[in-house]
Design a protein around this motif. Structure first.
Motif, PDB file in Angstrom:
ATOM      1  N   GLU A 134     -14.411   5.590  -0.691  1.00 16.42           N
ATOM      2  CA  GLU A 134     -13.666   6.828  -0.469  1.00 16.42           C
ATOM      3  C   GLU A 134     -12.193   6.658  -0.800  1.00 16.42           C
ATOM      4  O   GLU A 134     -11.550   7.572  -1.338  1.00 16.42           O
ATOM      5  CB  GLU A 134     -13.870   7.317   0.959  1.00 16.42           C
ATOM      6  CG  GLU A 134     -15.290   7.756   1.263  1.00 16.42           C
ATOM      7  CD  GLU A 134     -15.845   8.684   0.185  1.00 16.42           C
ATOM      8  OE1 GLU A 134     -15.217   9.723  -0.090  1.00 16.42           O
ATOM      9  OE2 GLU A 134     -16.888   8.351  -0.406  1.00 16.42           O
ATOM     10  N   ALA A 135     -11.637   5.497  -0.502  1.00 16.39           N
ATOM     11  CA  ALA A 135     -10.243   5.226  -0.870  1.00 16.39           C
ATOM     12  C   ALA A 135     -10.084   5.264  -2.383  1.00 16.39           C
ATOM     13  O   ALA A 135      -9.132   5.850  -2.918  1.00 16.39           O
ATOM     14  CB  ALA A 135      -9.813   3.865  -0.325  1.00 16.39           C
ATOM     15  N   LEU A 136     -11.026   4.649  -3.091  1.00 15.09           N
ATOM     16  CA  LEU A 136     -10.966   4.641  -4.551  1.00 15.09           C
ATOM     17  C   LEU A 136     -11.128   6.041  -5.116  1.00 15.09           C
ATOM     18  O   LEU A 136     -10.491   6.404  -6.105  1.00 15.09           O
ATOM     19  CB  LEU A 136     -12.045   3.702  -5.101  1.00 15.09           C
ATOM     20  CG  LEU A 136     -11.759   2.215  -4.911  1.00 15.09           C
ATOM     21  CD1 LEU A 136     -13.039   1.384  -5.045  1.00 15.09           C
ATOM     22  CD2 LEU A 136     -10.714   1.731  -5.915  1.00 15.09           C
ATOM     23  N   ARG A 137     -11.961   6.852  -4.462  1.00 17.50           N
ATOM     24  CA  ARG A 137     -12.176   8.228  -4.933  1.00 17.50           C
ATOM     25  C   ARG A 137     -10.891   9.049  -4.794  1.00 17.50           C
ATOM     26  O   ARG A 137     -10.505   9.797  -5.701  1.00 17.50           O
ATOM     27  CB  ARG A 137     -13.308   8.869  -4.142  1.00 17.50           C
ATOM     28  CG  ARG A 137     -13.742  10.252  -4.631  1.00 17.50           C
ATOM     29  CD  ARG A 137     -14.386  10.158  -5.999  1.00 17.50           C
ATOM     30  NE  ARG A 137     -14.928  11.428  -6.438  1.00 17.50           N
ATOM     31  CZ  ARG A 137     -16.208  11.794  -6.316  1.00 17.50           C
ATOM     32  NH1 ARG A 137     -17.084  10.979  -5.752  1.00 17.50           N
ATOM     33  NH2 ARG A 137     -16.612  12.944  -6.766  1.00 17.50           N
ATOM     34  N   VAL A 138     -10.221   8.920  -3.645  1.00 17.86           N
ATOM     35  CA  VAL A 138      -8.962   9.639  -3.427  1.00 17.86           C
ATOM     36  C   VAL A 138      -7.925   9.209  -4.471  1.00 17.86           C
ATOM     37  O   VAL A 138      -7.211  10.037  -5.038  1.00 17.86           O
ATOM     38  CB  VAL A 138      -8.432   9.408  -2.001  1.00 17.86           C
ATOM     39  CG1 VAL A 138      -7.025   9.978  -1.838  1.00 17.86           C
ATOM     40  CG2 VAL A 138      -9.369  10.035  -0.967  1.00 17.86           C
ATOM     41  N   LEU A 184     -14.978   3.497 -11.278  1.00 20.52           N
ATOM     42  CA  LEU A 184     -14.519   3.166 -12.621  1.00 20.52           C
ATOM     43  C   LEU A 184     -13.133   2.525 -12.564  1.00 20.52           C
ATOM     44  O   LEU A 184     -12.844   1.586 -13.327  1.00 20.52           O
ATOM     45  CB  LEU A 184     -14.473   4.423 -13.492  1.00 20.52           C
ATOM     46  CG  LEU A 184     -13.982   4.232 -14.929  1.00 20.52           C
ATOM     47  CD1 LEU A 184     -14.872   3.246 -15.679  1.00 20.52           C
ATOM     48  CD2 LEU A 184     -13.947   5.579 -15.650  1.00 20.52           C
ATOM     49  N   ALA A 185     -12.282   2.983 -11.665  1.00 19.13           N
ATOM     50  CA  ALA A 185     -10.938   2.404 -11.545  1.00 19.13           C
ATOM     51  C   ALA A 185     -11.013   0.930 -11.166  1.00 19.13           C
ATOM     52  O   ALA A 185     -10.270   0.098 -11.702  1.00 19.13           O
ATOM     53  CB  ALA A 185     -10.126   3.170 -10.504  1.00 19.13           C
ATOM     54  N   GLN A 186     -11.920   0.584 -10.273  1.00 19.33           N
ATOM     55  CA  GLN A 186     -12.055  -0.825  -9.896  1.00 19.33           C
ATOM     56  C   GLN A 186     -12.654  -1.641 -11.033  1.00 19.33           C
ATOM     57  O   GLN A 186     -12.244  -2.781 -11.265  1.00 19.33           O
ATOM     58  CB  GLN A 186     -12.915  -0.963  -8.642  1.00 19.33           C
ATOM     59  CG  GLN A 186     -12.930  -2.387  -8.094  1.00 19.33           C
ATOM     60  CD  GLN A 186     -13.712  -2.508  -6.809  1.00 19.33           C
ATOM     61  OE1 GLN A 186     -14.752  -1.875  -6.636  1.00 19.33           O
ATOM     62  NE2 GLN A 186     -13.221  -3.334  -5.891  1.00 19.33           N
ATOM     63  N   ARG A 187     -13.593  -1.048 -11.763  1.00 17.58           N
ATOM     64  CA  ARG A 187     -14.176  -1.736 -12.922  1.00 17.58           C
ATOM     65  C   ARG A 187     -13.094  -2.081 -13.936  1.00 17.58           C
ATOM     66  O   ARG A 187     -13.048  -3.181 -14.479  1.00 17.58           O
ATOM     67  CB  ARG A 187     -15.243  -0.826 -13.556  1.00 17.58           C
ATOM     68  CG  ARG A 187     -15.871  -1.409 -14.820  1.00 17.58           C
ATOM     69  CD  ARG A 187     -17.153  -2.151 -14.511  1.00 17.58           C
ATOM     70  NE  ARG A 187     -16.984  -3.408 -13.823  1.00 17.58           N
ATOM     71  CZ  ARG A 187     -16.966  -4.579 -14.410  1.00 17.58           C
ATOM     72  NH1 ARG A 187     -17.058  -4.665 -15.709  1.00 17.58           N
ATOM     73  NH2 ARG A 187     -16.881  -5.677 -13.704  1.00 17.58           N
ATOM     74  N   ARG A 188     -12.211  -1.128 -14.211  1.00 17.63           N
ATOM     75  CA  ARG A 188     -11.136  -1.366 -15.171  1.00 17.63           C
ATOM     76  C   ARG A 188     -10.187  -2.445 -14.659  1.00 17.63           C
ATOM     77  O   ARG A 188      -9.675  -3.256 -15.444  1.00 17.63           O
ATOM     78  CB  ARG A 188     -10.374  -0.068 -15.438  1.00 17.63           C
ATOM     79  CG  ARG A 188     -11.181   0.975 -16.193  1.00 17.63           C
ATOM     80  CD  ARG A 188     -11.435   0.535 -17.633  1.00 17.63           C
ATOM     81  NE  ARG A 188     -12.197   1.542 -18.370  1.00 17.63           N
ATOM     82  CZ  ARG A 188     -13.500   1.488 -18.584  1.00 17.63           C
ATOM     83  NH1 ARG A 188     -14.199   0.459 -18.116  1.00 17.63           N
ATOM     84  NH2 ARG A 188     -14.132   2.426 -19.262  1.00 17.63           N
ATOM     85  N   LEU A 189      -9.956  -2.473 -13.370  1.00 16.04           N
ATOM     86  CA  LEU A 189      -9.073  -3.491 -12.796  1.00 16.04           C
ATOM     87  C   LEU A 189      -9.680  -4.884 -13.007  1.00 16.04           C
ATOM     88  O   LEU A 189      -8.983  -5.831 -13.385  1.00 16.04           O
ATOM     89  CB  LEU A 189      -8.867  -3.228 -11.298  1.00 16.04           C
ATOM     90  CG  LEU A 189      -7.690  -3.942 -10.639  1.00 16.04           C
ATOM     91  CD1 LEU A 189      -6.371  -3.356 -11.101  1.00 16.04           C
ATOM     92  CD2 LEU A 189      -7.798  -3.832  -9.116  1.00 16.04           C
TER      93      LEU A 189
END
Length: 536
Positions: free
Chosen positions: A236-240, A298-303
């Motif tokens: 949920e944090a990543l979604r926000v 996806l943001a964590q994947r890119r990180l």
């Protein structure tokens, strides 16, 4: 491959879906029903990495003779020396007597080959997280140990059932998932595979209690209890963040300073390792046949792809190089507090705010209504409910986030639509600043941050209980002890109100109709029962 090449999948730090046919994990039992291992029995640990050494130390200090084995030559001897060093440090800190240390070291021995584990009453494996390697190890162990020896795996990401699938006697196989560091963290998940004998699970459970641990019973499901239910804390944090609602530092601050969590999800995943955390999320998602409730970010994947893995690489969501400045959470500048407010109806879990307003010298008028605070300028200030501010066509609405304890919270998060009259927003900011709180203003985020996170945790927890993964008591215990949550998710949901949690998720589901936020049948049933009780 060396048996000490430990790649544990758990993302908990000091900080095949089980359905209706899942094995009955059963109630707690008295120690007399199937007592644990006697202190004088031998425990073997296979794998001499950090986790293996920790498990050996726990068994040793519980009074057992311990054999350490590793397939790499010399590793077992090195591990014995390392455990001796651990005990020496305990003596230096006054936590262990010298005589106790000496007695323990007399019971600790390396094993040159698997045959040296033949007399073990319990063998715990803590090697690489590869199914084929674990299966091969236990097939070899079964040839040398007695038929009454309990075989256990410390896996955190593989199926206990699958590991035991090729054994001649799979009933004596069980999962014992320790949390790192094993000597310090009390929780152990005792995992029953589909073929595990109830007596084996009970014997393992009672042994863990004898070792001073807090065991919880669990069926063999992806992620077991902790790694299954904890996914929304990160997701949920990543979604926000992905939707531009708030930056990582502000999201972390909201969950720490309002939600009561010890660490925020961005700083915690930096500590765990972004690659490890993302791999656990992906493993659980794939094991649940890509259920949208577990969808990776996806943001964590890119990180991860960029090599920014967190503390271990010097940069993750935050920089860790010497002298690097950490981003600060958004904090609103001082604003004037309103002299009076009107509270229309009950604020539900935010009702303690009324007393805080009054204690701050703000005049409070109570009247009937739908449960919100009316500001002097006419704006409505309401607890996050899954709606967005732009959907209210006639009223100016500011949402405030859920707090574990509004009196103790040091920060309150507000959400408002873009372009809102700054004077209206300043009234809301000043109101909470008058209570001594820092205030963060984020974008127009449905469900805000803490509220949507807790709601999703509660939903997964209720679903796990109804699917007989674990009892409600064990779920809450596991989440408090395994990942240091300030309250168990089921306890928290009961405090908020199951109907309110269900309504919030229902509103989120309307805005994100993917199934991710659809309340589970288990949570909906609790909400219905709660409503029926209120009407009776």
């Amino acid at each position: 491959m060396s048996a000490n090449t430990t790649v544990q999948g758990s993302d908990a730090v000091p900080a095949d879906g089980a359905g209706p046919l899942a094995p009955d994990i059963g109630p707690r039992v008295d120690s007399g029903a199937a007592p644990g291992l006697s202190p004088g029995s031998t425990v073997a640990v296979v794998g001499t990495g950090t986790m293996g050494q920790g498990i050996a130390q726990v068994a040793l200090t519980a009074g057992h003779s311990v054999r350490l084995y590793d397939s790499a030559p010399g590793r077992a001897e090195e591990a014995v020396a390392a455990v001796a060093g651990r005990l020496e440090r305990l003596v230096a800190k006054g936590r262990l007597g010298a005589a106790e240390r000496d007695a323990a070291l007399d019971r600790l021995h390396p094993a040159a080959e698997l045959a040296g584990l033949a007399d073990a009453a319990l063998v715990v494996e803590a090697i690489v997280e590869r199914l084929d390697v674990k299966q091969g190890l236990f097939a070899d162990l079964e040839k040398v140990v007695g038929d009454d020896t309990v075989l256990a795996t410390n896996t955190s990401s593989l199926s206990v059932t699958a590991i035991a699938g090729g054994l001649r006697r799979p009933g004596r196989f069980v999962g014992l998932h320790f949390f790192n560091p094993a000597p310090l963290l009390p929780l152990v998940e005792v995992v029953s595979g589909h073929a595990t004998d109830p007596d084996t699970a009970t014997r393992a459970y009672e042994t863990m209690r004898g070792w001073g641990k807090t065991p919880v019973r669990c069926a063999d499901t992806p992620g077991f209890i902790v790694n299954r239910i904890a996914r929304p804390f990160y997701a949920e944090a990543l979604r926000v963040f992905e939707e531009g609602g708030a930056d990582p530092a502000t999201i972390d601050a909201a969950l720490r300073e309002s939600g009561g969590f010890k660490m925020g999800p961005f700083e915690l995943t930096d500590l765990i390792g972004q690659d490890v955390n993302e791999a656990v999320t992906r493993s659980v998602w794939e094991s649940f046949f890509q259920d949208p409730k577990f969808t990776p970010s996806l943001a964590q994947r890119r990180l991860v792809e960029s090599g920014r893995l967190g503390r271990k690489s010097g940069h993750g969501w935050f920089p860790y190089a010497e002298g690097a400045e950490r981003p600060e959470p958004h904090t609103a500048p001082p604003a004037e507090a309103p002299a009076r407010v009107t509270v229309r109806g009950s604020l539900g879990p935010a009702e303690p705010l009324v007393e805080l307003f009054e204690a701050a010298g703000i005049t409070v008028r109570r009247t009937t209504g739908d449960g919100y605070v009316e500001l002097p300028g006419g704006a409505r200030l309401g607890l996050a409910d899954g709606e967005t501010s732009f959907e209210y066509r006639k009223d100016d609405v500011v949402s405030f986030d859920l707090a574990l304890d509004y009196a103790a919270a040091s920060r309150i998060v507000l959400s408002a639509r873009e372009g809102m009259d700054p004077d209206i927003l300043a009234e809301a900011v000043g109101l909470f600043q008058a209570l001594g709180k820092k205030v963060s203003v984020i974008g127009d985020v449905p469900g805000m941050i803490v509220a949507r996170t807790v709601a999703m945790l509660a939903d997964l927890a209720a679903d796990a209980v109804d699917r007989r993964v674990a009892t409600a008591e064990d779920v809450d215990t596991a989440m408090r002890l395994g990942v240091n949550y300030p309250a168990g998710p089921l306890e928290w949901a009961a405090r908020i109100g199951h109907r309110r949690v269900c309504d919030l998720l229902g509103a989120l589901h309307d805005r994100y109709p993917t199934g991710r936020y659809a309340p589970s049948l288990a949570l909906a049933r609790r909400g219905f029962d709660e409503g029926a009780e209120e009407q009776s």
